[in-house]
Design an enzyme around this catalytic site. Structure first.
Site, mmCIF file in Angstrom:
data_model
loop_
_atom_site.group_PDB
_atom_site.id
_atom_site.type_symbol
_atom_site.label_atom_id
_atom_site.label_comp_id
_atom_site.label_asym_id
_atom_site.label_seq_id
_atom_site.Cartn_x
_atom_site.Cartn_y
_atom_site.Cartn_z
ATOM 1 C CG HIS A 114 43.859 46.435 -6.605
ATOM 2 N ND1 HIS A 114 43.042 46.039 -5.582
ATOM 3 C CD2 HIS A 114 43.517 45.693 -7.670
ATOM 4 C CE1 HIS A 114 42.241 45.099 -6.020
ATOM 5 N NE2 HIS A 114 42.507 44.864 -7.278
ATOM 6 N NE ARG A 173 63.034 37.644 -15.744
ATOM 7 C CZ ARG A 173 63.506 38.849 -16.140
ATOM 8 N NH1 ARG A 173 62.676 39.874 -16.273
ATOM 9 N NH2 ARG A 173 64.785 39.010 -16.372
ATOM 10 N NE ARG A 176 62.529 32.588 -17.855
ATOM 11 C CZ ARG A 176 63.315 33.379 -17.145
ATOM 12 N NH1 ARG A 176 64.500 33.719 -17.609
ATOM 13 N NH2 ARG A 176 62.902 33.861 -15.996
ATOM 14 C CD GLU A 184 69.222 31.904 -18.571
ATOM 15 O OE1 GLU A 184 69.131 32.942 -17.923
ATOM 16 O OE2 GLU A 184 68.449 30.935 -18.422
ATOM 17 C CG ASN A 213 69.912 39.549 -16.161
ATOM 18 O OD1 ASN A 213 70.472 40.490 -16.690
ATOM 19 N ND2 ASN A 213 68.598 39.468 -16.030
ATOM 20 C CG ASP A 214 71.013 33.409 -14.732
ATOM 21 O OD1 ASP A 214 71.482 33.504 -13.586
ATOM 22 O OD2 ASP A 214 69.796 33.283 -14.968
ATOM 23 N NE ARG A 254 70.255 37.265 -11.743
ATOM 24 C CZ ARG A 254 69.382 36.876 -12.665
ATOM 25 N NH1 ARG A 254 69.620 35.792 -13.386
ATOM 26 N NH2 ARG A 254 68.294 37.554 -12.883
ATOM 27 C CB CYS A 258 65.797 38.500 -23.034
ATOM 28 S SG CYS A 258 66.294 36.901 -22.381
HETATM 29 C C1 PEP Z 1 68.870 36.394 -17.656
HETATM 30 O O1 PEP Z 1 69.397 35.561 -16.919
HETATM 31 O O2 PEP Z 1 69.507 37.253 -18.283
HETATM 32 C C2 PEP Z 1 67.414 36.443 -17.803
HETATM 33 C C3 PEP Z 1 66.857 37.248 -18.665
HETATM 34 O O3 PEP Z 1 66.667 35.643 -17.003
HETATM 35 P P1 PEP Z 1 66.381 35.943 -15.462
HETATM 36 O O4 PEP Z 1 66.816 37.354 -15.176
HETATM 37 O O5 PEP Z 1 64.930 35.720 -15.250
HETATM 38 O O6 PEP Z 1 67.241 34.909 -14.776
HETATM 39 MG MG MG Z 2 68.324 33.830 -16.229
#
Ligand code: PEP
Ligand code: MG
Length: 593
Positions: free
Chosen positions: A191, A298, A334, A433, A456-457, A467, A504
């Protein structure tokens, strides 16, 4: 000066004196009464219940007005429980038969009642124990006449420090006085986290040892962006953080004025800014920050917050809530991205030497199709409720994409047989990714409705940089020429196939990359909602022509550091007011000072 690490749940920086809230007033020793006093005690109890209910109703209405009906609804549980005839009978029984004082009867009955929740297998019910304590405190303060600490009526600005705050404490927070929150327990769904975030109070939860380290009156800094708490900071740290705090307050107010303005460049190009969320309740703040929908939900967090796997109905309830809150705006759900860093204990996954290269994400779903189908059924059922799109993560080969689509088709057939409605034209996309898909985007675009670049990936796999590993963190950057060229490749393929390509990953929420991404041709970014106003402001300050020039130059650069400096300088040229409460910005500011 001590630095404590926790989980940042509401971003921003706060510097103030600490107010430590202890739980001491909770223990009530055994108290008996003379049998002749039972009626008077019973009356006292009933009066306390009705006064408390009244107080909670007020609190619910106030909270609903300030932060929304969903948050206010936390108190419906309190009102229901407080007026539960069974519970009242237990209180009265303890007064009549055991000759307990009203205080002790309340204390004993609620402690016993609380045990049912503490021992419950479901994390949601275990979490309700805080509500029981909250009700107990309220009733006891009515019965004993003891004033509870009213955090709604503080005289000076503070950072609240506690083992955890009760829901009513959090909901009665006065934002002008409570500048920050640092609590020992709790996770992203507590909360405290929910309400602090919707009120925009910087907050860090899960700060182990904070109660031991901090005394009321100590100066303390909460950095909700970094999940960091600094106790007894030195003068320079205070000055730096006060600078950030002030700048951020001014900036947030200015940016909030942009909420209903379009993310349109000076030369009239519209950019779609969507929000990334992990939990349904985050939709609210995403919309408040100006998100035009959710570009990345997510869903694996449904697994991570609980110690048993969610059922189809759990999935469905979460998706239905997101869709309802979005009221017609789109959501990209996703499918599960479990494994590697998002590991769920109850799944009992075998230990792997290289989990990021192992059976994670879509691979895990294809290997556990029963689990995968539970989620797909729920997404399909929810697809009739609004603008829902589905996205597969981590696809690394065509076979994988086809298999995933095959399982989806199979699930659709099951629903057809059962006569359960779903949107058979549901748009299906995938994340890019992994370099193997980024190199051949057209192939994948021909079998999908859209692509979303998970930077990110993509950075991790393109640059061979974990990462999550601090030691190689400086190598992890979207400014690497290979990453920039891959993004361009995917975007261009989308253009030639006339299908939407969005991005994203975190890159999209970093102003250093905005001009580059727009210049490369991207028109949809899905980002952490708190970053939306900043990115929107920057978009409104530039022209697409300028962005394209930046991208053209960046594409020619040979190494990431050069590109990063160039991108940062360009961004500051058009957006001199840029502010971000993180360490890298602090470094920029101290360089400038
Ligand atoms: C990514 O990999 O950029 C992504 C958006 O997914 P996550 O950060 O959940 O791996
Ligand atoms: Mg990812």
């Amino acid at each position: 000066m001590d630095i404590l690490q926790g989980i940042g749940v509401s971003s921003g920086v706060a510097v103030a004196k600490a107010l430590v809230i202890s739980d001491d007033q909770l223990r009530i020793g055994s108290q008996s009464i003379d049998p002749s006093e039972t009626e008077a005690e019973r009356q006292k109890l009933l009066l306390a219940i009705s006064a408390s209910s009244e107080e909670i109703r007020d609190l619910r209405d106030q909270t609903s007005r300030r932060v929304g009906r969903e948050t206010g609804a936390i108190f419906d549980f309190h009102i229901g429980l407080l007026n539960d005839p069974e519970l009242i009978r237990t209180f009265v029984g303890l007064i009549n038969n055991n000759h307990f004082s009203a205080e002790y009867a309340v204390y004993r009955a609620l402690r016993d009642y609380g045990k049912i929740f503490t021992d419950h297998a479901d994390a949601y019910f275990r979490d309700r124990i805080k509500d029981i304590y909250d009700i107990e405190r309220r009733l006891l303060s009515k019965l004993t006449g003891a004033e509870r600490l009213r955090i709604g009526e503080l005289a000076e600005p503070v950072v609240l420090v506690a083992s955890d705050l009760t829901p009513s404490q959090t909901a009665s927070l006065d934002k002008t006085m409570v500048r920050g929150i640092a609590v020992e327990s709790g996770g992203k769904t507590s909360h405290t986290a929910i309400i602090a975030n919707s009120l925009g109070i910087p907050a860090v939860v899960g700060v182990e040892g904070i109660i031991r380290e901090v005394r009321t009156g100590d100066t303390i800094i909460v950095n909700g962006h970094e999940g960091r708490v600094i106790v007894d900071p030195d003068a320079q740290t205070i000055a730096e953080n006060r600078f950030l705090e002030q700048r951020q307050i001014r900036h947030t107010t200015e940016l909030d004025r942009l909420r209903d303005q379009p993310a349109r460049t000076k030369d009239g190009v519209d950019i779609t800014l969507l929000g990334n969320i992990e939990f349904p309740h985050e939709v609210e703040s995403a919309l408040t920050k100006g998100a035009m929908g959710i570009g990345l939900y997510r869903t694996e967090f449904l697994y991570l917050g609980s110690d048993k796997p969610p059922t189809e109905d759990d999935h469905y309830a979460a998706y239905a809530e997101v869709i309802r809150r979005l009221a017609g705006k789109p959501v990209i759900i996703r499918t599960l991205d479990l494994g590697a860093d998002k590991y769920s204990a109850h799944m009992n996954l075998p230990v792997e030497a290289n989990p990021f290269l192992g059976c994670r994400s879509i691979r895990l779903c294809l290997a556990s199709q029963d689990m995968f189908k539970v989620q797909l059924r729920a997404i399909l059922r929810a697809s009739v409720l609004g603008d829902v799109r589905l996205m597969f993560p981590m696809i690394s080969s065509m076979l994988e994409l086809r298999q995933a689509k095959y399982v989806l088709k199979d699930t659709m057939e099951d629903l057809d047989e059962e006569g359960i409605p779903y949107n058979r034209y549901l748009r299906v996309g995938m994340m890019v990714e992994v370099p193997s898909t980024a190199l051949l985007p057209k192939t994948y675009l021909r079998e999908t409705d859209f692509l979303s670049i998970g930077s990110n990936d993509l950075i991790q796999y393109t640059l061979a940089v974990d990462r999550g590993n601090q030691r190689v963190a400086s190598l992890f950057t979207g400014a690497h020429p290979a990453v920039i060229h891959l993004i361009r490749r995917v975007q261009r393929a989308g253009k030639s196939e006339v299908k939407n390509v969005s991005l994203c990953g975190e890159m999209g929420g970093d102003p250093d990359f905005t001009m580059l991404l727009l210049g490369l041709g991207l028109r949809t970014l899905s980002i952490t909602p708190n970053n939306i106003p900043e990115i929107k402001q920057l978009i409104r300050e530039i022209t697409l022509k300028q962005a394209e020039k930046v991208a053209r130059k960046a594409l020619k650069m040979e190494h990431a550091q050069l590109t990063l400096n160039f991108l940062h300088d360009e961004m500051r040229r058009y957006h001199p007011d840029f502010y971000r409460a993180d360490v890298s910005t602090l470094a920029h500011h101290s360089e400038e000072a």
